[in-house]
Motif scaffolding. Structure first.
Motif, PDB file in Angstrom:
ATOM      1  N   PRO A  38      38.865  48.235  38.233  1.00 25.83           N
ATOM      2  CA  PRO A  38      37.751  48.163  39.198  1.00 25.83           C
ATOM      3  C   PRO A  38      37.772  49.349  40.156  1.00 25.83           C
ATOM      4  O   PRO A  38      38.829  49.777  40.615  1.00 25.83           O
ATOM      5  CB  PRO A  38      38.017  46.846  39.937  1.00 25.83           C
ATOM      6  N   THR A 322      43.793  41.351  37.016  1.00 28.14           N
ATOM      7  CA  THR A 322      42.398  41.646  36.681  1.00 28.14           C
ATOM      8  C   THR A 322      42.273  42.043  35.218  1.00 28.14           C
ATOM      9  O   THR A 322      41.338  41.626  34.521  1.00 28.14           O
ATOM     10  CB  THR A 322      41.871  42.779  37.584  1.00 28.14           C
ATOM     11  N   ASN A 326      40.189  40.129  32.237  1.00 26.04           N
ATOM     12  CA  ASN A 326      39.229  40.804  31.370  1.00 26.04           C
ATOM     13  C   ASN A 326      39.492  40.470  29.904  1.00 26.04           C
ATOM     14  O   ASN A 326      38.568  40.226  29.124  1.00 26.04           O
ATOM     15  CB  ASN A 326      39.316  42.309  31.588  1.00 26.04           C
ATOM     16  N   ARG A 388      34.345  35.088  32.667  1.00 23.15           N
ATOM     17  CA  ARG A 388      33.673  36.181  33.397  1.00 23.15           C
ATOM     18  C   ARG A 388      33.796  35.990  34.903  1.00 23.15           C
ATOM     19  O   ARG A 388      34.046  36.943  35.644  1.00 23.15           O
ATOM     20  CB  ARG A 388      32.204  36.262  32.988  1.00 23.15           C
ATOM     21  N   HIS A 389      33.605  34.766  35.365  1.00 20.25           N
ATOM     22  CA  HIS A 389      33.719  34.505  36.806  1.00 20.25           C
ATOM     23  C   HIS A 389      35.160  34.731  37.281  1.00 20.25           C
ATOM     24  O   HIS A 389      35.376  35.247  38.381  1.00 20.25           O
ATOM     25  CB  HIS A 389      33.271  33.085  37.126  1.00 20.25           C
ATOM     26  N   TYR A 391      37.253  36.830  36.009  1.00 18.66           N
ATOM     27  CA  TYR A 391      37.446  38.285  36.087  1.00 18.66           C
ATOM     28  C   TYR A 391      36.867  38.838  37.385  1.00 18.66           C
ATOM     29  O   TYR A 391      37.514  39.655  38.068  1.00 18.66           O
ATOM     30  CB  TYR A 391      36.792  38.973  34.894  1.00 18.66           C
ATOM     31  N   GLU A 392      35.648  38.423  37.722  1.00 16.79           N
ATOM     32  CA  GLU A 392      35.033  38.923  38.958  1.00 16.79           C
ATOM     33  C   GLU A 392      35.854  38.524  40.180  1.00 16.79           C
ATOM     34  O   GLU A 392      35.991  39.301  41.136  1.00 16.79           O
ATOM     35  CB  GLU A 392      33.602  38.396  39.081  1.00 16.79           C
ATOM     36  N   ALA A 393      36.411  37.307  40.147  1.00 15.51           N
ATOM     37  CA  ALA A 393      37.247  36.860  41.268  1.00 15.51           C
ATOM     38  C   ALA A 393      38.503  37.727  41.374  1.00 15.51           C
ATOM     39  O   ALA A 393      38.898  38.139  42.475  1.00 15.51           O
ATOM     40  CB  ALA A 393      37.628  35.392  41.087  1.00 15.51           C
ATOM     41  N   ALA A 395      38.882  40.784  40.227  1.00 16.95           N
ATOM     42  CA  ALA A 395      38.490  42.137  40.628  1.00 16.95           C
ATOM     43  C   ALA A 395      38.256  42.210  42.133  1.00 16.95           C
ATOM     44  O   ALA A 395      38.642  43.187  42.798  1.00 16.95           O
ATOM     45  CB  ALA A 395      37.234  42.571  39.869  1.00 16.95           C
ATOM     46  N   SER A 396      37.635  41.177  42.688  1.00 14.56           N
ATOM     47  CA  SER A 396      37.406  41.159  44.137  1.00 14.56           C
ATOM     48  C   SER A 396      38.729  41.040  44.892  1.00 14.56           C
ATOM     49  O   SER A 396      38.912  41.673  45.934  1.00 14.56           O
ATOM     50  CB  SER A 396      36.492  39.984  44.498  1.00 14.56           C
ATOM     51  N   ARG A 399      40.267  44.497  44.915  1.00 15.10           N
ATOM     52  CA  ARG A 399      39.649  45.398  45.903  1.00 15.10           C
ATOM     53  C   ARG A 399      40.055  45.002  47.327  1.00 15.10           C
ATOM     54  O   ARG A 399      40.299  45.879  48.169  1.00 15.10           O
ATOM     55  CB  ARG A 399      38.130  45.369  45.755  1.00 15.10           C
TER      56      ARG A 399
END
Length: 497
Positions: A38, A322, A326, A388-389, A391-393, A395-396, A399
């Motif tokens: 990310p 992360t 993925n 997918r959710h 992964y987004e969690a 990735a956040s 960050r």
């Protein structure tokens, strides 16, 4: 007849070769998104880069030929605590790795995750099994349609093997290996982060303890000074130049300071016990001799913000999780494709063990099966959405960890800068308080003022001296905090490959 058999054998070989080629071609497929770290936007430099106690490499001049800094250039390496040049601290830090049980637990957790990679990789290969059987059977001579005079007892000997293989057509196994490998790396980074935290905690406790030793040394000197003041006032009372009130005031101040000195032992013992816990020893087995904190505060090389991502184990752990998330997307997507299993078996069977391993006794089979799920009420779609959710969690979270790391470094740099300014100011306050006390003593001995002025000057001086001593301890604590925020001597090259 021989020509016909040869043609059939050739066709079989071509069929098998074609099947292998087809399987190999499909095995190159891998569904799901390929992983990319990310994106993050590190600042070009630290806001507090010029803080005291921090060393920042100079920038590359325009047109310069310097190569970009690697994650380890100009940074702390390995045993970062040695930068403080304290042999006793070094000896204590060396005992954490072999002794600390929390670190041992983290190691076992990593080894568990590493073994899971081997479990996932095993799915690349076929499963093979062998079997052997022997039996003596007898059938009923009164069974329906039995023929008179036929054999009703016989032996059956079998020796065979089976093979089963699920080709990784859609990349499910490869994605599973990716996820397991990334998880194992995250576990290794967690262990490194715990190791860093334990070493930093021990250094903090150690410097706090030595700061108390500095405070104790100051109070011991002050007690001697106050004892001298009490003796002086007692002589003045005997000479009729002072009252008993003055003696009582001097004695009160002396005993109050002695009580403060005794009270320091409470905190010192707690820090000593905390150090014992970190090195997994009984409190009674750890006794540190008093040693005031007279060390020089070292400069900690800070580097540039872009290096921080490569040097913080907690950032690496978040990034690896992360990557694992993925890979889980690809695993979920692979469930939409047919499940293909190839299998075969062969061996020998005979009624007589002496003829078991012979050509006429041979048997074999080869086949395959493809299964496609047609309806699951949206279960696969839900699992894919979950992946997918997740992964987004992750990735956040990654960050946020990166941003928090940058701000943590800024906090520690700011602490060092402010504490340096405060320490400089406090030194001037101590010098002024000492001058005020000297003048008050002179005035008191000359009869120009009463003893209350001396008491106020003494209290002011002691307060400023203790503040100055405390600032030194806080500077060392901020220095250790900066080392911790920078990742110590760790970098991503230490992750298992």
């Amino acid at each position: 007849m021989n020509v016909l058999r040869g043609r059939l054998a050739l066709r079989e070989r071509l069929l098998v070769a074609g099947l292998v080629g087809f399987v190999t071609l499909l095995a190159g497929c891998k569904v799901g998104p390929n992983y990319n770290r990310p994106a993050t936007a590190p600042p070009p430099e630290y806001k507090e880069g010029g803080s005291a106690g921090a060393v920042v490499p100079p920038p590359n001049p325009n047109g310069g030929t310097w190569k970009p800094a690697s994650p380890s250039d100009g940074m702390l390496r390995g045993k970062w605590w040695e930068v403080y040049q304290d042999p006793q601290l070094n000896a204590l830090e060396e005992q954490i790795v072999p002794q600390n049980q929390n670190l041992r637990a983290a190691l076992e957790t990593y080894l568990y995750a590493r073994d899971q990679v081997r479990v996932a990789r095993a799915d690349y290969y076929p499963t093979l099994s062998v079997s052997a059987a022997a039996s003596r059977d007898q059938v009923s001579s009164h069974r329906p349609l039995a023929v008179s005079g036929t054999m009703i007892g016989y032996s059956d000997f079998q020796l065979g093997g089976q093979a089963s293989w699920e080709p990784d057509f859609w990349g499910r196994v490869r994605r599973n290996v990716e996820a397991a490998h990334a998880t194992a790396q995250a576990s290794a980074a967690d262990m490194a982060n715990l190791d860093l935290s334990l070493h930093a905690e021990l250094a903090l406790d150690y410097f706090e303890l030595r700061g108390l030793d500095s405070d104790a040394r100051l109070l011991e000197r002050t007690v001697k000074d106050y004892q001298n003041q009490l003796d002086l006032n007692q002589r003045l009372v005997k000479g009729g130049l002072a009252t008993e009130v003055t003696v009582a005031q001097a004695l009160t101040q002396l005993e109050t300071t002695r009580a403060q000195l005794v009270d320091l032992n409470v905190a010192r013992n707690e820090y000593e016990h905390a150090i014992a816990t970190l090195i997994n020893k009984e409190a009674r087995d750890v006794s540190l001799a008093p040693a005031p904190l007279d060390l020089a505060l070292p400069g900690v090389p800070v580097g540039v913000p872009s290096q921080l991502v490569e040097r913080r184990p907690d950032i690496s752990a978040a990034e690896r999780r992360t990557a694992a998330a993925n890979a889980q997307i690809g695993i979920a997507i692979s469930a939409f494709y047919p499940n293909v299993v190839l299998g075969g078996g062969g061996g020998f069977e005979s009624t007589n063990i002496s003829t078991l391993i012979q050509g006429p006794s041979a048997l074999w089979s080869l086949g395959g099966q493809a299964t496609e799920l047609l309806f699951d009420a949206g279960k696969r779609h839900a699992i894919t959405d979950q992946a997918r959710h997740n992964y987004e969690a992750q990735a956040s979270t990654y960050r946020a960890t990166v941003l928090g790391a940058f701000n943590e470094v800024e906090d520690r740099l700011s602490d060092l800068r402010v504490l340096e300014e405060e320490a400089t100011t406090e030194k001037r306050a101590v010098a002024a308080a000492q001058s005020s006390l000297d003048l008050s003593n002179q005035r008191y001995r000359g009869g120009a003022t009463n003893y209350l002025e001396v008491l106020v000057a003494e209290s002011t001086l002691l307060s400023n001296q203790r503040t100055s001593t405390d600032l030194v301890t806080r500077q060392f604590a901020a220095s250790v905090g900066l080392v911790r925020a920078l990742g110590g001597g760790w970098d991503v090259t230490q992750l298992p490959q």
